[in-house]
Enzyme design. Structure first.
Site, PDB file in Angstrom:
ATOM      1  CB  SER A 100      -0.953  -0.055   1.197  1.00 29.60           C
ATOM      2  OG  SER A 100      -1.948   0.910   1.087  1.00 29.60           O
ATOM      3  CG  ASP A 244      -6.083   0.707  -0.621  1.00 30.56           C
ATOM      4  OD1 ASP A 244      -5.318   1.696  -0.581  1.00 30.56           O
ATOM      5  OD2 ASP A 244      -6.097  -0.168   0.275  1.00 30.56           O
TER       6      ASP A 244
END
Length: 448
Positions: A100, A244
């Site tokens: 991430s 995301d």
């Protein structure tokens, strides 16, 4: 052995903590547990742009194939694309290789079930248990029963078509700046906005395996803020490494964080009768300014613990349509089963176009109250002192009464360090700074 899985899959420094062996074991155990060993599993695999991704993908896929599974390799795609395409391709599971927003030396492995949802703790624990028991009783296919690998080169096109379908109309007339964090959104976000007719300006979309999240993306927004003003853009959008999450910048170069974005989207959804039960789900870290604004708009807020998995849990339980975090992890359940940076970016862009207002004007829906966050050093066995000690509890109550609903105190123990985090929000920065420092001193004094 301690728990392998954290709040967002297995994560660590690649080739040191997250080794090829760990990836192989996760692929093998995941393929077994997620299909109950009853049939040949079909598993979608995607990754971000980190240099370690190829090493870990090779090992993970080897584990899947050794269980007789079919590995469908998508290459570099956003995390939410894996969630969506797992469903679209009728797979048994999806796996993302990404860390991430973390720096390049880290990587991670995260599973989705066949519905595109992150796995519950119980399933993660079963995967770990199979590994710890050295795959005892797990079948070992040979010959024709060994699995096969399929590569889908243009999977990103399926995701782009899906994303475009989440808004009505186009984005013609909008001048948009994108910061792709040299990560997984470098193709999808740019192509999507261009396809929809926006005038697109892009930075940090030249990944080389080593520059993901480096002074760019949603965790380092300085360059995007300058770029938006320099290019005269209507607004800017910043993604993190696996796309995301998404944060915005208005036409003046001001950051519009997840709280503001959720407020704008929730009001728009309510005005268009699309906000089920007039409710949105947020975490305890959302600014009190959001609560004040939503109360004024007659939108209820449900609070959860920090973490998008807890937000999703609450949304699924009650059927709420929107929820998220200040960090820009926003879930639109009508469209995807996880935080989706591109879907979030498109919803916000569509609202800006439809309302014919500047982002700064839309963001004026809420006023962010000043905030201070300090750490009180305590021993691990004293982390609950703020609940148990009468003087501390009394002091917290007194502070909140003085704030008269225009501020709050949030105290939570750190999950990993011998600290208690003390957060205050209120109308006056100097005042809350002093109150927070005094509260930290009191907590530390009581734990000596």
């Amino acid at each position: 052995m301690s728990r392998m899985f954290g709040t967002d899959g297995v994560r660590g420094i690649a080739n040191e903590e997250l080794t090829a062996e760990v990836a192989y074991n996760l692929g093998k155990a995941g393929a077994y547990v997620l299909t109950e060993g009853t049939h040949k599993p079909k598993i979608v695999v995607g990754m971000d742009t980190r240099i370690s991704g190829h090493m870990l993908e090779s090992a993970l896929v080897a584990g899947i194939l050794s269980m007789g599974g079919e590995a469908i390799c998508l290459g570099i795609v956003p995390t939410p694309a894996v969630a969506h395409l797992t469903r679209k391709y009728g797979a048994d599971a999806g796996v993302v290789i990404s860390a991430s927003h973390n720096p390049v030396e880290y990587n991670g492995i995260k599973f989705f079930d066949k519905g595109g949802y992150k796995l519950p703790d119980e399933l993660e624990d079963r995967i770990q248990s199979v590994i710890e028991n050295n795959f005892e009783g797990v079948p070992c296919p040979t010959g024709e029963d060994i699995g096969e690998k399929t590569i889908i080169d243009d999977a990103i096109k399926d995701y782009i078509e899906f994303a475009k379908g989440t808004i009505k109309g186009d984005l013609k007339g909008l001048r948009v700046a994108l910061d792709c964090a040299n990560g997984a959104s470098y193709k999808a976000s740019v192509e999507t906005f261009k396809d929809l007719g926006a005038e697109v300006y892009v930075i940090n979309n030249e990944p080389n395996g080593k520059n993901i999240n480096k002074d760019c993306g949603s965790t380092h927004m300085e360059s995007l803020r300058k770029y938006v003003v320099e290019k005269g853009c209507d607004f800017g959008l910043a993604f993190d490494g696996d796309a995301d999450r998404c944060l915005a910048v208005d036409e003046k170069g001001n950051i519009v964080n997840g709280d503001f974005m959720m407020a704008i989207c929730a009001k728009y959804m309510k005005d268009h009768k699309k906000l089920d039960k007039n409710t949105m789900v947020v975490t305890v870290m959302s600014n009190i300014g959001l609560f004040i604004a939503m109360e004024r708009e007659k939108i209820d807020l449900i609070k959860t613990k920090v973490g998008d998995r807890y937000v999703l849990e609450e949304m699924l339980k009650e059927g709420y349509k929107i929820g998220g975090e200040q960090s820009g992890h926003i879930i639109f359940l009508d469209y995807n089963t996880t935080g989706d940076g591109l879907v979030t970016a498109l919803q916000l862009s569509s609202i800006i176009k439809d309302s014919n207002k500047k982002l700064s004007e839309l963001a004026s829906i809420m006023k962010e109250l000043p905030q201070v966050l300090l750490n009180a050093k305590v021993t691990n066995n004293m982390k609950n002192i703020y609940i148990e000690d009468e003087e501390i509890a009394g002091e917290i109550k007194k502070i909140e009464e003085q704030m008269e609903g225009k501020g709050r105190v949030l105290i939570r123990p750190s999950g990993t360090e011998p600290l208690v985090r003390v957060m205050l929000e209120g109308e006056n920065q100097e005042e809350i700074d002093k109150i927070a420092h005094d509260l930290v001193k009191l907590i530390e004094k009581k734990t000596k």
